[in-house]
Design a protein around this motif. Structure first.
Motif, mmCIF file in Angstrom:
data_model
loop_
_atom_site.group_PDB
_atom_site.id
_atom_site.type_symbol
_atom_site.label_atom_id
_atom_site.label_comp_id
_atom_site.label_asym_id
_atom_site.label_seq_id
_atom_site.Cartn_x
_atom_site.Cartn_y
_atom_site.Cartn_z
ATOM 1 N N ARG A 112 0.828 -1.212 0.000
ATOM 2 C CA ARG A 112 0.000 0.000 0.000
ATOM 3 C C ARG A 112 0.857 1.254 0.000
ATOM 4 O O ARG A 112 0.550 2.227 -0.708
ATOM 5 C CB ARG A 112 -0.938 0.007 1.202
ATOM 6 N N ALA A 113 1.936 1.261 0.792
ATOM 7 C CA ALA A 113 2.823 2.427 0.840
ATOM 8 C C ALA A 113 3.474 2.666 -0.517
ATOM 9 O O ALA A 113 3.574 3.813 -0.978
ATOM 10 C CB ALA A 113 3.883 2.240 1.925
ATOM 11 N N GLU A 114 3.917 1.600 -1.173
ATOM 12 C CA GLU A 114 4.521 1.737 -2.504
ATOM 13 C C GLU A 114 3.495 2.243 -3.502
ATOM 14 O O GLU A 114 3.804 3.087 -4.350
ATOM 15 C CB GLU A 114 5.108 0.403 -2.957
ATOM 16 N N GLN A 115 2.267 1.730 -3.410
ATOM 17 C CA GLN A 115 1.208 2.175 -4.314
ATOM 18 C C GLN A 115 0.881 3.647 -4.072
ATOM 19 O O GLN A 115 0.720 4.419 -5.023
ATOM 20 C CB GLN A 115 -0.032 1.310 -4.107
ATOM 21 N N ASP A 116 0.805 4.050 -2.800
ATOM 22 C CA ASP A 116 0.535 5.450 -2.477
ATOM 23 C C ASP A 116 1.656 6.350 -2.986
ATOM 24 O O ASP A 116 1.394 7.433 -3.528
ATOM 25 C CB ASP A 116 0.372 5.637 -0.960
ATOM 26 N N ALA A 117 2.895 5.919 -2.816
ATOM 27 C CA ALA A 117 4.032 6.708 -3.294
ATOM 28 C C ALA A 117 3.992 6.840 -4.812
ATOM 29 O O ALA A 117 4.233 7.931 -5.358
ATOM 30 C CB ALA A 117 5.351 6.072 -2.843
ATOM 31 N N ALA A 118 3.665 5.766 -5.499
ATOM 32 C CA ALA A 118 3.571 5.807 -6.966
ATOM 33 C C ALA A 118 2.444 6.747 -7.394
ATOM 34 O O ALA A 118 2.601 7.518 -8.354
ATOM 35 C CB ALA A 118 3.355 4.403 -7.519
ATOM 36 N N THR A 119 1.337 6.710 -6.687
ATOM 37 C CA THR A 119 0.219 7.605 -7.001
ATOM 38 C C THR A 119 0.629 9.058 -6.791
ATOM 39 O O THR A 119 0.322 9.922 -7.621
ATOM 40 C CB THR A 119 -1.008 7.248 -6.128
ATOM 41 N N ASP A 125 3.840 14.510 -11.206
ATOM 42 C CA ASP A 125 4.237 14.606 -12.612
ATOM 43 C C ASP A 125 3.098 15.185 -13.456
ATOM 44 O O ASP A 125 3.334 16.017 -14.343
ATOM 45 C CB ASP A 125 4.656 13.234 -13.155
ATOM 46 N N LEU A 126 1.878 14.753 -13.178
ATOM 47 C CA LEU A 126 0.746 15.276 -13.931
ATOM 48 C C LEU A 126 0.515 16.764 -13.671
ATOM 49 O O LEU A 126 0.100 17.518 -14.562
ATOM 50 C CB LEU A 126 -0.528 14.487 -13.581
ATOM 51 N N SER A 127 0.777 17.212 -12.448
ATOM 52 C CA SER A 127 0.559 18.617 -12.120
ATOM 53 C C SER A 127 1.566 19.523 -12.832
ATOM 54 O O SER A 127 1.341 20.716 -12.985
ATOM 55 C CB SER A 127 0.624 18.840 -10.612
#
Length: 131
Positions: A112-119, A125-127
């Protein structure tokens, strides 16, 4: 569920209704020992692994279902030879099952932490994209 929330599984007693003779001469029985709580699949797998190694010279095969441990032996062997080793094995199985759950929780938290960090990286990057 935390590892402290896990209910210890023990043997409540012999299920006399399910215990049946398993031999022609009636000396070997499929003795059904009722468990104090339903045994999850991983707990049963750990039991199978632990029981595979004889702890006495009178060792007999046994396996776990959701509600029972089933051991094939003469009835008088349960008290004399198998009761103490079963209690010992159940203590080991309960401990290893708690460890298994703790490891699974740690893996899930890491995922979950890795997924949150990737998000968060993707959002950052999108911003940066401006039109």
């Amino acid at each position: 569920m935390s590892e402290n929330d896990v209910q210890e599984i023990g043997i409540a007693g012999v299920d006399q209704e399910k215990t049946l003779a398993n031999s022609v001469n009636g000396t070997i029985y499929r003795v059904h020992l009722s468990l104090t709580a339903p045994a999850p699949a991983d707990w049963r797998r750990i039991f199978e692994s632990e029981w595979r190694f004889p702890r006495t010279s009178m060792w007999r095969r046994a396996h776990a279902t959701e509600r029972h441990i089933i051991i094939e032996c003469p009835i008088d062997e349960i008290e004399r030879y198998h009761k103490a080793p079963l209690k010992e094995v159940l203590g080991d199985v309960n401990r290893k099952y708690r460890e298994h759950l703790a490891e699974a929780q740690t893996r899930e938290a890491r995922r979950r932490a890795e997924q949150d960090a990737a998000t968060q990286r993707a959002k950052a990057d999108l911003s940066k994209i401006k039109f």
